[in-house]
Motif scaffolding. Structure first.
Motif, PDB file in Angstrom:
ATOM      1  N   GLY A  84     -29.438  -9.116   7.990  1.00 17.41           N
ATOM      2  CA  GLY A  84     -30.671  -8.924   7.245  1.00 17.41           C
ATOM      3  C   GLY A  84     -31.425 -10.178   6.877  1.00 17.41           C
ATOM      4  O   GLY A  84     -32.512 -10.107   6.306  1.00 17.41           O
ATOM      5  N   SER A  94     -40.146  -9.692   0.622  1.00 13.89           N
ATOM      6  CA  SER A  94     -38.850  -9.082   0.330  1.00 13.89           C
ATOM      7  C   SER A  94     -37.947  -9.101   1.554  1.00 13.89           C
ATOM      8  O   SER A  94     -38.422  -9.089   2.691  1.00 13.89           O
ATOM      9  CB  SER A  94     -39.029  -7.632  -0.126  1.00 13.89           C
ATOM     10  N   ARG A 115     -33.767  -7.466   2.602  1.00 14.59           N
ATOM     11  CA  ARG A 115     -32.572  -6.753   2.157  1.00 14.59           C
ATOM     12  C   ARG A 115     -31.398  -7.213   2.992  1.00 14.59           C
ATOM     13  O   ARG A 115     -31.379  -7.007   4.211  1.00 14.59           O
ATOM     14  CB  ARG A 115     -32.748  -5.251   2.305  1.00 14.59           C
ATOM     15  N   SER A 165     -27.384  -7.096   3.964  1.00 14.22           N
ATOM     16  CA  SER A 165     -26.267  -6.159   3.969  1.00 14.22           C
ATOM     17  C   SER A 165     -25.006  -6.865   4.424  1.00 14.22           C
ATOM     18  O   SER A 165     -25.063  -7.823   5.192  1.00 14.22           O
ATOM     19  CB  SER A 165     -26.559  -4.976   4.895  1.00 14.22           C
ATOM     20  N   PHE A 204     -33.712  -9.694  -7.813  1.00 18.57           N
ATOM     21  CA  PHE A 204     -32.667  -9.278  -6.877  1.00 18.57           C
ATOM     22  C   PHE A 204     -31.879  -8.118  -7.474  1.00 18.57           C
ATOM     23  O   PHE A 204     -31.663  -8.049  -8.686  1.00 18.57           O
ATOM     24  CB  PHE A 204     -31.696 -10.417  -6.597  1.00 18.57           C
ATOM     25  N   THR A 205     -31.405  -7.234  -6.589  1.00 14.73           N
ATOM     26  CA  THR A 205     -30.555  -6.122  -7.010  1.00 14.73           C
ATOM     27  C   THR A 205     -29.389  -5.997  -6.055  1.00 14.73           C
ATOM     28  O   THR A 205     -29.566  -5.889  -4.837  1.00 14.73           O
ATOM     29  CB  THR A 205     -31.337  -4.804  -7.029  1.00 14.73           C
ATOM     30  N   SER A 256     -25.994  -3.879  -4.786  1.00 16.69           N
ATOM     31  CA  SER A 256     -25.471  -2.517  -4.782  1.00 16.69           C
ATOM     32  C   SER A 256     -24.382  -2.409  -3.728  1.00 16.69           C
ATOM     33  O   SER A 256     -24.255  -3.280  -2.866  1.00 16.69           O
ATOM     34  CB  SER A 256     -26.598  -1.508  -4.498  1.00 16.69           C
ATOM     35  N   HIS A 272     -25.005  -4.586  -0.508  1.00 14.78           N
ATOM     36  CA  HIS A 272     -26.410  -4.903  -0.255  1.00 14.78           C
ATOM     37  C   HIS A 272     -26.955  -5.855  -1.303  1.00 14.78           C
ATOM     38  O   HIS A 272     -26.468  -5.895  -2.440  1.00 14.78           O
ATOM     39  CB  HIS A 272     -27.250  -3.625  -0.256  1.00 14.78           C
ATOM     40  N   GLN A 289     -30.885  -6.517  -2.400  1.00 11.94           N
ATOM     41  CA  GLN A 289     -32.333  -6.358  -2.269  1.00 11.94           C
ATOM     42  C   GLN A 289     -33.000  -7.532  -2.972  1.00 11.94           C
ATOM     43  O   GLN A 289     -32.795  -7.729  -4.165  1.00 11.94           O
ATOM     44  CB  GLN A 289     -32.784  -5.035  -2.893  1.00 11.94           C
ATOM     45  N   ASN A 299     -36.535  -9.303  -3.856  1.00 13.56           N
ATOM     46  CA  ASN A 299     -37.987  -9.152  -3.983  1.00 13.56           C
ATOM     47  C   ASN A 299     -38.586 -10.411  -4.596  1.00 13.56           C
ATOM     48  O   ASN A 299     -37.885 -11.236  -5.175  1.00 13.56           O
ATOM     49  CB  ASN A 299     -38.311  -7.941  -4.857  1.00 13.56           C
TER      50      ASN A 299
END
Length: 124
Positions: A8, A17, A19, A21, A68-69, A71, A82, A84, A86
Motif C-alpha cells: 500500500g 491519503s 492505506r 496493509s 492516522f487510524t 485497525s 491496516h 489509514q 489521511n
C-alpha cells in the motif's frame, strides 16, 4: 514460517491519503498486539501506532493523532493489519514497517516479528 508482508505504500501529494496493509501468517497473531513503525533516512525507527490483540485499544504517536487510524482483521488463517493515513505531510515520508508480538511495551520497537517495509513518500 512466520511472515509479515506490507503493501500500500507509494507516492502521494501533501494532504492526500494512503492505506497500508500488513498480511501476517505462519502463526497465530490473533492473540498478540501489533504495530506500525517508520524510519526516515538518517533517523532511527520510530513508533507510529499500535493496537491490542482484540482491537479494543489503539495507541498513536502525537504527530499522527487525528490523521492516522490503525485497525486489524483477525481472520482464521491470515491476520490483516491496516493503517489509514489521511492529511499526509512531507514529514510522514519514511519506510513503514509492520510488527507483531511486542516483548513488553507496545509503543517501543521491541517486537519479535517485523515485515520488510513499504515506502511512503509525500511530496510538498
Amino acid at each position: 514460517q512466520v511472515q509479515l508482508v506490507e503493501s500500500g505504500g507509494g507516492l502521494v501529494q501533501a494532504g492526500g491519503s494512503l492505506r497500508l496493509s500488513c498480511a501476517a501468517s505462519g502463526r497465530i497473531f490473533s492473540s498478540t498486539a501489533m504495530g506500525w513503525f517508520r524510519q526516515a533516512p538518517g533517523k532511527e525507527r520510530e513508533f507510529v501506532a499500535a493496537i491490542t490483540w482484540n482491537g479494543d485499544r489503539a495507541y498513536y504517536t502525537n504527530s499522527v493523532k487525528g490523521r492516522f487510524t490503525i485497525s486489524r482483521d483477525n481472520a482464521k488463517n491470515t491476520l490483516y493489519l491496516h493503517l489509514q493515513m489521511n492529511s499526509l505531510k512531507p514529514e510522514d515520508t519514511a519506510v513503514y514497517y509492520c510488527a507483531a508480538d511486542p516483548r513488553q511495551i507496545i509503543t517501543t520497537t521491541d517486537y519479535n516479528y517485523w515485515g520488510q517495509g513499504t515506502q511512503v513518500t509525500v511530496s510538498s
